[in-house]
Design an enzyme around this catalytic site. Structure first.
Site, mmCIF file in Angstrom:
data_model
loop_
_atom_site.group_PDB
_atom_site.id
_atom_site.type_symbol
_atom_site.label_atom_id
_atom_site.label_comp_id
_atom_site.label_asym_id
_atom_site.label_seq_id
_atom_site.Cartn_x
_atom_site.Cartn_y
_atom_site.Cartn_z
ATOM 1 N N CYS A 56 -3.494 19.150 13.407
ATOM 2 C CA CYS A 56 -2.047 19.314 13.270
ATOM 3 C C CYS A 56 -1.710 20.724 12.824
ATOM 4 O O CYS A 56 -2.398 21.297 11.996
ATOM 5 C CB CYS A 56 -1.506 18.343 12.229
ATOM 6 S SG CYS A 56 -1.866 16.653 12.637
ATOM 7 N N ASP B 289 5.898 0.481 11.792
ATOM 8 C CA ASP B 289 4.654 -0.175 11.367
ATOM 9 C C ASP B 289 4.572 -1.646 11.798
ATOM 10 O O ASP B 289 3.543 -2.293 11.584
ATOM 11 C CB ASP B 289 4.492 -0.065 9.839
ATOM 12 C CG ASP B 289 4.039 1.327 9.413
ATOM 13 O OD1 ASP B 289 3.722 2.156 10.291
ATOM 14 O OD2 ASP B 289 4.002 1.581 8.190
ATOM 15 N N ARG C 51 3.935 19.378 13.648
ATOM 16 C CA ARG C 51 3.701 18.255 12.772
ATOM 17 C C ARG C 51 2.622 18.636 11.799
ATOM 18 O O ARG C 51 2.009 19.669 11.992
ATOM 19 C CB ARG C 51 3.318 16.983 13.545
ATOM 20 C CG ARG C 51 2.318 17.185 14.663
ATOM 21 C CD ARG C 51 2.207 15.954 15.512
ATOM 22 N NE ARG C 51 1.288 14.983 14.945
ATOM 23 C CZ ARG C 51 0.080 14.752 15.458
ATOM 24 N NH1 ARG C 51 -0.347 15.420 16.486
ATOM 25 N NH2 ARG C 51 -0.691 13.855 14.917
ATOM 26 N N LYS D 221 0.836 -1.210 0.000
ATOM 27 C CA LYS D 221 0.000 0.000 0.000
ATOM 28 C C LYS D 221 0.867 1.255 0.000
ATOM 29 O O LYS D 221 0.606 2.198 -0.747
ATOM 30 C CB LYS D 221 -0.900 -0.019 1.244
ATOM 31 C CG LYS D 221 -1.501 1.322 1.591
ATOM 32 C CD LYS D 221 -2.248 1.296 2.906
ATOM 33 C CE LYS D 221 -1.439 1.622 4.126
ATOM 34 N NZ LYS D 221 -1.100 3.045 4.334
ATOM 35 N N ASN D 222 1.916 1.259 0.824
ATOM 36 C CA ASN D 222 2.720 2.477 0.961
ATOM 37 C C ASN D 222 3.600 2.763 -0.250
ATOM 38 O O ASN D 222 4.198 3.829 -0.349
ATOM 39 C CB ASN D 222 3.580 2.417 2.222
ATOM 40 C CG ASN D 222 2.747 2.651 3.470
ATOM 41 O OD1 ASN D 222 1.553 2.934 3.383
ATOM 42 N ND2 ASN D 222 3.368 2.530 4.630
ATOM 43 N N ARG E 5 -8.158 -0.387 5.633
ATOM 44 C CA ARG E 5 -7.396 0.631 4.910
ATOM 45 C C ARG E 5 -6.127 0.045 4.306
ATOM 46 O O ARG E 5 -5.664 0.518 3.274
ATOM 47 C CB ARG E 5 -7.004 1.781 5.846
ATOM 48 C CG ARG E 5 -8.161 2.669 6.268
ATOM 49 C CD ARG E 5 -7.655 3.890 7.003
ATOM 50 N NE ARG E 5 -6.453 4.364 6.361
ATOM 51 C CZ ARG E 5 -5.334 4.725 6.992
ATOM 52 N NH1 ARG E 5 -5.287 4.714 8.286
ATOM 53 N NH2 ARG E 5 -4.279 5.119 6.317
ATOM 54 N N ARG F 105 -3.829 10.396 5.377
ATOM 55 C CA ARG F 105 -2.815 11.436 5.379
ATOM 56 C C ARG F 105 -1.986 11.438 4.097
ATOM 57 O O ARG F 105 -1.486 12.481 3.658
ATOM 58 C CB ARG F 105 -1.918 11.208 6.593
ATOM 59 C CG ARG F 105 -1.116 12.411 6.976
ATOM 60 C CD ARG F 105 -0.355 12.111 8.242
ATOM 61 N NE ARG F 105 1.055 11.961 7.936
ATOM 62 C CZ ARG F 105 2.019 12.268 8.789
ATOM 63 N NH1 ARG F 105 1.726 12.698 9.984
ATOM 64 N NH2 ARG F 105 3.264 12.122 8.455
HETATM 65 C C1 UD1 Z 1 5.023 6.782 6.263
HETATM 66 C C2 UD1 Z 1 4.137 5.580 6.119
HETATM 67 C C3 UD1 Z 1 3.719 5.064 7.494
HETATM 68 C C4 UD1 Z 1 4.936 4.841 8.377
HETATM 69 C C5 UD1 Z 1 5.834 6.072 8.406
HETATM 70 C C6 UD1 Z 1 7.150 5.826 9.122
HETATM 71 C C7 UD1 Z 1 3.062 5.959 3.994
HETATM 72 C C8 UD1 Z 1 1.818 6.285 3.266
HETATM 73 N N1 UD1 Z 1 2.974 5.928 5.332
HETATM 74 O O1 UD1 Z 1 4.244 7.803 6.877
HETATM 75 O O2 UD1 Z 1 3.003 3.841 7.320
HETATM 76 O O3 UD1 Z 1 4.524 4.562 9.695
HETATM 77 O O4 UD1 Z 1 6.155 6.475 7.064
HETATM 78 O O5 UD1 Z 1 7.818 4.762 8.559
HETATM 79 O O6 UD1 Z 1 4.078 5.680 3.397
HETATM 80 N N2 UD1 Z 1 7.355 14.463 10.522
HETATM 81 C C9 UD1 Z 1 7.412 15.792 10.833
HETATM 82 N N3 UD1 Z 1 7.192 16.694 9.827
HETATM 83 C C10 UD1 Z 1 6.961 16.324 8.548
HETATM 84 C C11 UD1 Z 1 6.897 14.958 8.249
HETATM 85 C C12 UD1 Z 1 7.113 14.054 9.254
HETATM 86 O O7 UD1 Z 1 7.637 16.168 11.976
HETATM 87 O O8 UD1 Z 1 6.807 17.210 7.697
HETATM 88 C C13 UD1 Z 1 7.572 13.479 11.585
HETATM 89 C C14 UD1 Z 1 6.336 12.622 11.871
HETATM 90 O O9 UD1 Z 1 5.463 13.262 12.776
HETATM 91 C C15 UD1 Z 1 6.986 11.382 12.435
HETATM 92 C C16 UD1 Z 1 8.284 11.242 11.610
HETATM 93 O O10 UD1 Z 1 8.536 12.548 11.112
HETATM 94 O O11 UD1 Z 1 7.322 11.567 13.779
HETATM 95 C C17 UD1 Z 1 8.242 10.279 10.464
HETATM 96 O O12 UD1 Z 1 7.105 10.530 9.674
HETATM 97 P P1 UD1 Z 1 7.039 10.198 8.122
HETATM 98 O O13 UD1 Z 1 8.172 9.345 7.707
HETATM 99 O O14 UD1 Z 1 6.837 11.462 7.381
HETATM 100 O O15 UD1 Z 1 5.704 9.371 8.045
HETATM 101 P P2 UD1 Z 1 4.734 9.293 6.815
HETATM 102 O O16 UD1 Z 1 5.516 9.529 5.576
HETATM 103 O O17 UD1 Z 1 3.548 10.138 7.049
#
Ligand code: UD1
Length: 442
Positions: free
Chosen positions: A117, A309, A122, A22-23, A401, A93
């Site tokens: 948020c 995950d 975040r 999915k990701n 999902r 998201r």
């Molecule tokens: C993706 C995955 C999710 C997985 C996560 C971490 C998808 C669709 N989802 O989520 O399943 O759990 O990676 O492996 O691929 N952060 C910030 N600011 C930002 C972006 C991120 O502070 O602009 C923080 C987040 O709050 C979190 C960390 O960075 O603490 C990692 O998040 P991120 O890797 O961005 O997660 P996703 O890409 O949303």
């Protein structure tokens, strides 16, 4: 809302096939917006998030044909809307992945901020700062992010230093930089297999992305991208979840159509805890666990370390292992919502900030439970499979999902699990009802 009813205590035995990731599918679908030509994707998982992403693409004006259940032919020749609305972003998201492609190809994009948020703390501040480095003007208006490319309508390549590893942030920037003028360098880029899969698709479309799978990526922008055909990689988290299912029930599962190389840290950890994992061929694992499991500590970190995950599923497994397991969550704050549900089943878990300590083994007893997010739901299913008596899990729209027909796959290998349908609502329509702001929608 649909529920799962599970009667635990059966050892799973048989063969299970892993679906597409999915990701990986979500960013690859978004990448189709970068081109006026058709992008064909195979091996998409049949899960609710893919249906949501398809709806987003169609709302934008793209046409999506489905010659087969798991194949989408996406043509984004005519885009009429440049926006991912709140209604979609709040349920998924990853809708923010529309931002990079829209901004790069059309010079403008509007995406609603995920509920609860704020920029700066975040959750997409790193994406937005990086777009600014490529010359975009980014502003916040009525809960929406509005981004515009600089004069001339095209982003300009630049140096981006991500303060923190972000998976969708890296993907958004890879897509944006593919159509920017000049070269973009991403430092501290995410290295997840889903990043390499997206890079492969982008390069098939004519992009020049180098260094995917390492923390330094270089993207040379091109004028336009063309058509491509691509097969999505297997879902490493679904694979890990089925390894845990075999282990927790002391069963034996042949897990096929997977990519063991993408979950080396998970396989190592499970083996260390006493799970027997054999590689029958490059895409098939044989997992069994008849002897006692031993508690092992784990710390979640970006790839190639142990993935956040898989943390919830690992916690469920540790309730059945001998000894004390310290589980440290370093990627997301407060991602232990499954712990209190497992405690209600009899698990001995204490949570302090980013750390959970599991003392096992403890017999689990069936209970009524509420799923709080996608992976937490998977951990409750695992606990239900080993618990005595009946477990009822509410709000399984979370699991729909991201896991393709998990109850059918589990039933086929001997689990006593059934879906109790909400009498009037169609099976996959549940997550339309949205998530609470306290729930993760990863
Ligand atoms: C993706 C995955 C999710 C997985 C996560 C971490 C998808 C669709 N989802 O989520 O399943 O759990 O990676 O492996 O691929 N952060 C910030 N600011 C930002 C972006 C991120 O502070 O602009 C923080 C987040 O709050 C979190 C960390 O960075 O603490 C990692 O998040 P991120 O890797 O961005 O997660 P996703 O890409 O949303």
């Amino acid at each position: 809302m649909d529920k799962f009813r599970i009667t635990g205590g059966r050892a799973l035995k048989g063969r299970v096939s892993i679906s597409g990731a999915k990701n990986s599918a979500l960013p690859c679908m978004a990448a189709a917006v970068l081109s006026a030509e058709t992008v064909t994707l195979h091996n998409l998982p049949y899960v609710k998030d893919i249906i949501t992403q398809r709806r987003l693409l169609e709302d934008l004006g793209a046409t999506v044909l489905t010659p087969e259940l798991r194949t989408h032919k996406i043509t984004a020749r005519h885009i009429e809307l440049f926006e991912a609305p709140y209604e979609l972003v709040r349920t998924m998201r990853a809708s923010v992945l529309a931002l990079g492609p829209l901004l790069a190809r059309f010079g403008k994009a509007k995406v609603s901020l995920p509920g609860g948020c704020a920029i700066g703390t975040r959750p997409i501040d790193l994406h937005l700062k990086a777009f600014e480095k490529l010359g975009a003007e980014v502003r916040l208006e009525s809960g929406n992010v509005i981004a515009r490319a600089p004069k001339g309508g095209r982003l300009i390549g630049g140096e981006i230093n991500f303060e923190k590893v972000t998976v969708t942030g890296t993907e958004n920037l890879m897509m944006a930089a593919s159509l920017a003028r000049g070269i973009t360098v991403l430092h501290n880029a995410a290295c997840e297999p889903e990043i390499s899969d997206l890079a492969e698709l982008l390069n098939k479309m004519g992009a020049r992305v180098r260094g995917a799978g390492t923390s330094r990526m270089e993207i040379e922008g091109v004028e336009a991208l063309g058509s491509a055909e691509h097969t999505i990689i297997p879902d490493r988290i679904e694979t890990g979840t089925f390894i845990a299912a075999a282990a927790i029930t002391k069963g034996e599962l042949e897990i096929k159509d997977c990519e063991p190389l993408h979950l080396a840290a998970v396989i190592d950890k499970f083996r260390d805890a006493g799970v027997v994992i054999q590689e029958l061929n490059p895409s098939t694992l044989l997992v069994s666990s008849r002897s006692e499991l031993s508690a092992r500590d784990v710390r979640t970190e970006p790839y190639p370390q142990f993935p956040t995950d898989m943390q919830a599923q690992y916690m469920a497994l540790m309730t059945q292992a001998e000894g004390l397991a310290v589980i440290e969550e370093t990627v997301f704050e407060n991602r232990f919502m499954h712990a209190s549900e497992l405690q209600r089943m009899g698990a001995n878990i204490s949570v302090d900030g980013h750390t959970a300590v599991v003392q096992g083994p403890t017999p689990l007893t069936g209970a009524p439970l509420i799923a709080s997010d996608l992976r937490a739901s998977a951990s409750l299913v695992l606990a239900g499979l080993v618990a005595s008596g009946e477990t009822i899990i509410d709000r399984v729209y979370h699991i729909d999902r991201g896991y393709e027909k998990i109850e059918a796959k589990l039933r086929a290998v001997g689990a006593d699990i059934e879906r109790l349908r909400d009498s009037v609502t169609a099976p996959l329509a549940q997550s339309e009802q949205g998530t609470r702001s306290s729930e993760y929608n990863l």
